[in-house]
Write a protein that holds these residues in place. Structure first.
Motif, PDB file in Angstrom:
ATOM      1  N   ARG A   1       0.858  -1.191   0.000  1.00 32.69           N
ATOM      2  CA  ARG A   1       0.000   0.000   0.000  1.00 32.69           C
ATOM      3  C   ARG A   1       0.891   1.238   0.000  1.00 32.69           C
ATOM      4  O   ARG A   1       1.657   1.453   0.955  1.00 32.69           O
ATOM      5  CB  ARG A   1      -0.897   0.003   1.229  1.00 32.69           C
TER       6      ARG A   1
ATOM      7  N   VAL B   1       1.041   5.324  -0.208  1.00 33.61           N
ATOM      8  CA  VAL B   1       0.253   6.541  -0.063  1.00 33.61           C
ATOM      9  C   VAL B   1       1.140   7.739  -0.400  1.00 33.61           C
ATOM     10  O   VAL B   1       2.228   7.895   0.170  1.00 33.61           O
ATOM     11  CB  VAL B   1      -0.312   6.673   1.372  1.00 33.61           C
TER      12      VAL B   1
ATOM     13  N   ALA C   1      -0.723  -4.449  -5.293  1.00 33.44           N
ATOM     14  CA  ALA C   1      -0.227  -3.119  -4.926  1.00 33.44           C
ATOM     15  C   ALA C   1      -1.375  -2.125  -5.081  1.00 33.44           C
ATOM     16  O   ALA C   1      -2.307  -2.353  -5.866  1.00 33.44           O
ATOM     17  CB  ALA C   1       0.946  -2.717  -5.820  1.00 33.44           C
ATOM     18  N   ARG C   2      -1.294  -1.046  -4.295  1.00 36.07           N
ATOM     19  CA  ARG C   2      -2.328  -0.019  -4.378  1.00 36.07           C
ATOM     20  C   ARG C   2      -1.654   1.344  -4.196  1.00 36.07           C
ATOM     21  O   ARG C   2      -0.825   1.506  -3.293  1.00 36.07           O
ATOM     22  CB  ARG C   2      -3.364  -0.236  -3.280  1.00 36.07           C
TER      23      ARG C   2
ATOM     24  N   THR D   1      -2.390   5.376  -3.606  1.00 33.21           N
ATOM     25  CA  THR D   1      -3.388   6.381  -3.240  1.00 33.21           C
ATOM     26  C   THR D   1      -2.706   7.738  -3.172  1.00 33.21           C
ATOM     27  O   THR D   1      -1.621   7.855  -2.595  1.00 33.21           O
ATOM     28  CB  THR D   1      -3.989   6.062  -1.851  1.00 33.21           C
TER      29      THR D   1
ATOM     30  N   HIS E   1       0.107   5.088   9.533  1.00 38.44           N
ATOM     31  CA  HIS E   1      -1.076   5.614   8.851  1.00 38.44           C
ATOM     32  C   HIS E   1      -1.128   7.139   8.943  1.00 38.44           C
ATOM     33  O   HIS E   1      -0.433   7.757   9.765  1.00 38.44           O
ATOM     34  CB  HIS E   1      -2.378   4.972   9.367  1.00 38.44           C
TER      35      HIS E   1
ATOM     36  N   HIS F   1      -5.707   6.379   6.324  1.00 36.61           N
ATOM     37  CA  HIS F   1      -5.064   5.644   5.230  1.00 36.61           C
ATOM     38  C   HIS F   1      -3.822   4.940   5.780  1.00 36.61           C
ATOM     39  O   HIS F   1      -2.869   5.609   6.204  1.00 36.61           O
ATOM     40  CB  HIS F   1      -4.652   6.593   4.093  1.00 36.61           C
ATOM     41  N   GLU F   2      -3.851   3.617   5.782  1.00 41.68           N
ATOM     42  CA  GLU F   2      -2.685   2.849   6.219  1.00 41.68           C
ATOM     43  C   GLU F   2      -1.734   2.668   5.042  1.00 41.68           C
ATOM     44  O   GLU F   2      -2.153   2.644   3.879  1.00 41.68           O
ATOM     45  CB  GLU F   2      -3.132   1.488   6.750  1.00 41.68           C
ATOM     46  N   TYR F   3      -0.449   2.538   5.364  1.00 34.89           N
ATOM     47  CA  TYR F   3       0.524   2.408   4.268  1.00 34.89           C
ATOM     48  C   TYR F   3       1.638   1.435   4.630  1.00 34.89           C
ATOM     49  O   TYR F   3       1.926   1.195   5.807  1.00 34.89           O
ATOM     50  CB  TYR F   3       1.133   3.775   3.930  1.00 34.89           C
ATOM     51  N   ASP F   4       2.252   0.920   3.572  1.00 32.87           N
ATOM     52  CA  ASP F   4       3.529   0.220   3.703  1.00 32.87           C
ATOM     53  C   ASP F   4       4.665   1.146   3.286  1.00 32.87           C
ATOM     54  O   ASP F   4       5.802   0.982   3.718  1.00 32.87           O
ATOM     55  CB  ASP F   4       3.531  -1.043   2.839  1.00 32.87           C
TER      56      ASP F   4
END
Lengths: 77, 379
Positions: B2, B4, B32-33, B35, B90, B99-102
């Motif tokens: 993820r 962001v 994968a995403r 944002t 996040h 919004h959580e992220y890696d």
């Protein structure tokens, strides 16, 4: 409390070490010391010149084995 | 993974588009995403404000819908981040959404703060927004003669602007038939006309030919609007009839509010572009938002974003970063009389600018349009 902050301007051609020092000087308190790291030959000349013009204190300058200048400037006003 | 991206300016947009192309199959497969969270639905080509000030462009030419510039797989929200909770991986937006992220990419940019110098905001004009550029244009149109003083605060975005605005205003005033009634007075913070020594040497020669006076070692202390003068930290006082400023800048307020870096500049590793300090392994900083000792310029944001996108894609595909950012910067320099040159440099290699010419000016004019392909990651 008297502070000490390092401004790492090695490899800076633009804006350059002196501009980095001037910008950082606005962020510290009177009495604080900034240690400017510069790989630019000209810094040993132009930093003391500006420090003297504006009225701060050039405490000392030295060059390390990696040919990086360490210039210590105390904010005086 | 993820990812962001906070900020929809040049750095954030190039990063997101470049990465989306590299991760096309992973995005389609849901592995994968990406944002993007931005404060605005618009994307502005900021270097164009100089031309607005000169009446050569209009603000609408510099503006596109951000969503129209992004790869379709990127989830885009006009919902700026208010809280960075790096320990919990996040961010929280203005609407309250989490919004959580890696991987978090912070590219919130910078803003002019003329109010940091007493009297500067009230008594000067500049070209760091469309509205301000139009005001500067109005003042140039209404100018009937006297002294135009160019003054420079630190740090500032676009290191070539002090020279560009001086040369191009000189053209503007000459074309209005007022050059004999006008004195240009250029000031600069260090002991030469520009931070780049060879550019400074060239500029001082041009100034001498044009009759532009220059004063170096001039750092803004205060502006006295009643007396029409600017005072420097070095003890000088210069009068003006029109004060054109390159105001000092700070990073965005949200960076300071979240205590991510003094004055809004985030401590950043110069090679990996990761944030320094706790939780930095999951945070990349791009563009003006870094505290790196290099130009706050669009090209810096562009080159950093490409490296960061390559590294992020490589992390997804191979578990390791691809390469380091080498400090590359490329800046056009408008030199007046429809001529331009450029300066290109890295951490290791100093710039070697050539004499200005008409072809480089034509290229800059073309780039003003090509930018919209560039920001999509197409060039």
């Amino acid at each position: 409390m008297i502070g000490h902050r390092v401004v790492d301007a090695r490899g800076s051609f633009c804006p350059g070490p002196l501009m980095e020092l001037i910008a950082a000087m606005k962020q510290v308190a009177v009495g604080d010391t900034l240690e400017l790291l510069s790989s630019d030959e000209g810094s040993a000349r132009d930093v003391p010149e500006w420090v003297q013009k504006v009225g701060h204190v050039m405490e000392r300058s030295e060059r390390d084995d990696a040919r990086v200048w360490h210039l210590f400037v105390r904010k005086a006003k | 993974m993820r990812i962001v991206v906070v900020g929809g300016g040049m750095a954030g947009t190039i990063f997101a588009n470049n990465l989306a192309r590299r991760l096309s199959s992973e995005l389609k497969a849901g592995k994968a995403r990406i944002t993007m969270l931005s404060a605005s639905d618009k994307h502005i080509y900021q270097p164009g404000w100089l031309y607005v000030a000169l009446g050569r462009m209009t603000p609408d030419e510099l503006e596109r819908e951000e969503a129209s510039l992004l790869e379709p797989e990127i989830a885009f929200f006009v919902d700026p981040v208010q809280s960075f909770r790096l320990g919990e991986s996040h961010v929280v937006t203005r609407s309250g959404k989490v919004h959580e992220y890696d991987l978090l990419v912070i590219a919130t940019g910078s803003r002019p703060v003329p109010e940091d110098v007493p009297g500067l905001k009230e008594n000067s004009v500049h070209c760091y927004s469309a509205e301000d550029a139009l005001k500067l244009h109005d003042r140039l149109q209404a100018f009937t003669g006297g002294r135009i003083l160019v003054t420079v605060g630190l740090p500032h975005k676009c290191p070539m602007i002090p020279l560009e605005i001086t040369f191009t205003m000189h053209d503007f005033i000459r074309d209005r038939g007022l050059i004999d009634k006008t004195e240009f007075y250029y000031t600069y913070p260090i002991g030469r006309a520009h931070s780049l020594e060879n550019v400074a040497t060239w500029a001082s020669g041009e100034f001498a030919k044009l009759g532009v006076r220059q004063e170096t070692f001039f750092n803004l202390k205060e502006v006295d609007g009643a007396k029409g003068c600017v005072r420097s930290e070095e003890g000088s006082e210069v009068k003006y009839d029109l004060l054109v400023a390159v105001p000092p800048h700070r990073g965005e307020a949200v960076i300071e509010e979240n205590k991510l870096g003094p004055n809004g500049w985030i401590p950043t590793d110069r090679y990996s572009l990761h944030m320094q300090g706790d939780h930095g392994e999951k945070v990349i900083v791009l563009g003006d938002t870094t505290n790196l000792p290099i130009s706050k310029a669009g090209s810096t944001a562009h080159f950093e974003a490409e490296v960061a996108a390559e590294n992020a894609a490589a992390m997804v595909k191979t578990g390791r970063a691809a390469r380091s950012y080498d400090g590359k910067v490329f800046c056009f320099i408008e030199a007046g009389k429809d001529r331009a040159t450029y300066a290109m440099f890295t951490y290791q290699k100093p710039p070697e600018p050539r004499a200005p010419n008409a072809a480089m000016h034509a290229f800059k004019m073309a780039y003003n349009q090509l930018y919209w392909a560039s920001v999509r990651g197409l060039m």
